[in-house]
Design a protein around this motif. Structure first.
Motif, mmCIF file in Angstrom:
data_model
loop_
_atom_site.group_PDB
_atom_site.id
_atom_site.type_symbol
_atom_site.label_atom_id
_atom_site.label_comp_id
_atom_site.label_asym_id
_atom_site.label_seq_id
_atom_site.Cartn_x
_atom_site.Cartn_y
_atom_site.Cartn_z
ATOM 1 N N ILE A 1 -4.567 -5.871 -1.730
ATOM 2 C CA ILE A 1 -5.893 -6.488 -1.599
ATOM 3 C C ILE A 1 -5.855 -7.948 -2.030
ATOM 4 O O ILE A 1 -6.414 -8.826 -1.364
ATOM 5 C CB ILE A 1 -6.935 -5.711 -2.424
ATOM 6 N N GLY A 2 -5.174 -8.222 -3.148
ATOM 7 C CA GLY A 2 -5.090 -9.593 -3.646
ATOM 8 C C GLY A 2 -4.429 -10.523 -2.651
ATOM 9 O O GLY A 2 -4.833 -11.685 -2.497
ATOM 10 N N ASN A 3 -3.428 -10.015 -1.934
ATOM 11 C CA ASN A 3 -2.733 -10.812 -0.926
ATOM 12 C C ASN A 3 -3.689 -11.239 0.188
ATOM 13 O O ASN A 3 -3.726 -12.408 0.580
ATOM 14 C CB ASN A 3 -1.581 -9.994 -0.345
ATOM 15 N N THR B 1 -11.400 3.382 1.008
ATOM 16 C CA THR B 1 -10.906 4.691 1.435
ATOM 17 C C THR B 1 -10.296 4.637 2.838
ATOM 18 O O THR B 1 -10.365 3.616 3.523
ATOM 19 C CB THR B 1 -12.057 5.712 1.444
ATOM 20 N N ARG B 2 -9.711 5.751 3.250
ATOM 21 C CA ARG B 2 -9.185 5.837 4.616
ATOM 22 C C ARG B 2 -10.298 5.673 5.648
ATOM 23 O O ARG B 2 -10.109 5.070 6.702
ATOM 24 C CB ARG B 2 -8.481 7.185 4.824
ATOM 25 N N GLY B 3 -11.476 6.220 5.327
ATOM 26 C CA GLY B 3 -12.614 6.057 6.229
ATOM 27 C C GLY B 3 -13.004 4.585 6.376
ATOM 28 O O GLY B 3 -13.289 4.115 7.485
ATOM 29 N N ASP B 4 -13.015 3.862 5.246
ATOM 30 C CA ASP B 4 -13.305 2.429 5.290
ATOM 31 C C ASP B 4 -12.263 1.696 6.137
ATOM 32 O O ASP B 4 -12.587 0.796 6.914
ATOM 33 C CB ASP B 4 -13.303 1.840 3.876
ATOM 34 N N GLY B 5 -11.008 2.101 5.958
ATOM 35 C CA GLY B 5 -9.922 1.481 6.708
ATOM 36 C C GLY B 5 -10.087 1.686 8.204
ATOM 37 O O GLY B 5 -9.883 0.761 9.001
ATOM 38 N N ALA C 1 -3.709 -0.860 5.957
ATOM 39 C CA ALA C 1 -3.213 -0.530 4.613
ATOM 40 C C ALA C 1 -4.031 0.604 3.998
ATOM 41 O O ALA C 1 -3.473 1.551 3.426
ATOM 42 C CB ALA C 1 -3.254 -1.770 3.723
ATOM 43 N N ALA C 2 -5.370 0.534 4.114
ATOM 44 C CA ALA C 2 -6.236 1.561 3.533
ATOM 45 C C ALA C 2 -6.102 2.883 4.282
ATOM 46 O O ALA C 2 -6.221 3.959 3.681
ATOM 47 C CB ALA C 2 -7.690 1.089 3.547
ATOM 48 N N ALA D 1 0.833 -1.207 0.000
ATOM 49 C CA ALA D 1 0.000 0.000 0.000
ATOM 50 C C ALA D 1 0.865 1.253 0.000
ATOM 51 O O ALA D 1 0.581 2.214 -0.718
ATOM 52 C CB ALA D 1 -0.922 -0.003 1.224
ATOM 53 N N MET D 2 1.944 1.227 0.787
ATOM 54 C CA MET D 2 2.851 2.378 0.842
ATOM 55 C C MET D 2 3.546 2.594 -0.489
ATOM 56 O O MET D 2 3.867 3.726 -0.857
ATOM 57 C CB MET D 2 3.879 2.162 1.960
#
Length: 319
Positions: free
Chosen positions: A68-70, A131-135, A260-261, A59-60
């Motif tokens: 995501i796939g991982n 999104t960051r909010g979802d994260g 990550a998100a 992600a970074m």
């Protein structure tokens, strides 16, 4: 060179996870924590450390497809091949609490992820993004899960203390703490090598980053779960084996993708809808199998292992 770095990284992940789990599990036992709770927490989080490291570093680096796939690939691998092979070796006993709470919590995490990636349908926007909010919501759900585990530990601690009154020496404590720290260091360094190596392989062989995340990286970072669960099954520690798998899947979605998100919003490949849908179906199937005589037997194990082979063929053909 990329293949060599990938192999070195995977070896470090496996060896590091082994040291981390060994040290952390011993520390947990010294603190009088029950086997099921050890499986759901120390062992699960330890074996999921490679996924966490790889996905957060990806992600970074802006590799959302790998991140995501991982996670999705690892969870599918855990439910199918890890549970399948473990059950084939020794039928997995399933505790009532696991059926009523832990597996449904895994299902909740999977459905939440599906909602978070459905921006085009739900909000009529051009792209699907975690999104960051979802994260942050995923991290809050993970905090709720940790609180639940804390309550389980608090209730079970008194019984465990009655059964085990021995106290390890300072030298023994130091040894296990050292193992845990060294293992974590190997996991972090190995995870960095895996991300770099896998990305280069994706470019050189014309593979999509999503496919690499779902296969090479997912399988590689899930090897600690596979080794740990099979070892636990051989030792007839089915509580640790299944707790490891269920705890790892919850950790992967809520903490790994949440972190990550939060660090960097994750764009979602449209193909991932099929994979996440399959992950939800497999989680429901695991719940159904678990309710059958409170165990997952050899027949269910063969079915799940075969399901992963079929899934692998599908995603390779899709690429």
């Amino acid at each position: 060179m990329s293949i060599i770095l990938l192999i070195i990284g995977l070896v470090l992940l496996i060896v590091g996870a082994n040291f981390f789990v060994e040290g952390a599990s011993k520390i947990a036992s010294y603190l009088h924590i029950s086997p099921l709770l050890i499986g759901l927490t120390i062992v699960a989080f330890g074996t999921s450390a490679p996924e966490a490291t790889v996905s957060i570093l990806a992600a970074m680096a802006g590799n959302a497809d790998v991140a995501i796939g991982n996670v999705v690939g690892s969870n599918i691998f855990n439910i199918t091949l890890v549970v399948g092979l473990t059950a084939i070796i020794f039928p997995l006993k399933v505790e009532n609490e696991t059926i009523r709470k832990e597996i449904p919590f895994t299902l909740l995490a999977s459905v939440a992820l599906m909602i978070f990636i459905s921006d085009k349908v739900l909000e009529s926007v051009s792209n699907n993004v975690v999104t960051r909010g979802d994260g942050l919501i995923l991290l809050l759900l993970f905090a709720v899960f940790l609180y639940y585990l804390f309550e389980v530990a608090r209730k079970g601690r008194s019984n465990a203390m009655e059964e085990n009154t021995s106290r390890p020496t300072a030298a023994v404590w130091g040894k296990q703490i050292l193992f845990t720290i060294l293992g974590l260091g190997a996991i972090i360094f190995g995870g960095d090598l895996v991300v770099d190596g896998a990305t280069e392989i994706a470019l050189s062989f014309g593979m999509s980053k999503t496919l690499v995340g779902l296969t090479i990286v997912a399988v590689g970072t899930s090897l600690p779960e596979l080794v740990t669960s099979i070892t636990a099954a051989i030792k007839k520690e089915s509580e640790i084996a299944l707790g490891n798998i269920v705890g790892s899947n919850i950790f992967n979605i809520m903490f790994v993708l949440g972190a990550a998100a939060t660090i960097s919003p994750l764009g979602v490949d449209p193909k991932m809808f099929i994979d996440i849908t399959l992950m939800i179906i497999l989680t429901i199937l695991l719940l159904v199998f678990s309710r059958t005589n409170f165990k997952i037997g050899k027949f269910e194990g063969v079915f799940l292992a075969a399901a992963y082979i079929g899934y692998l063929i599908f995603i390779i053909a899709r690429n």
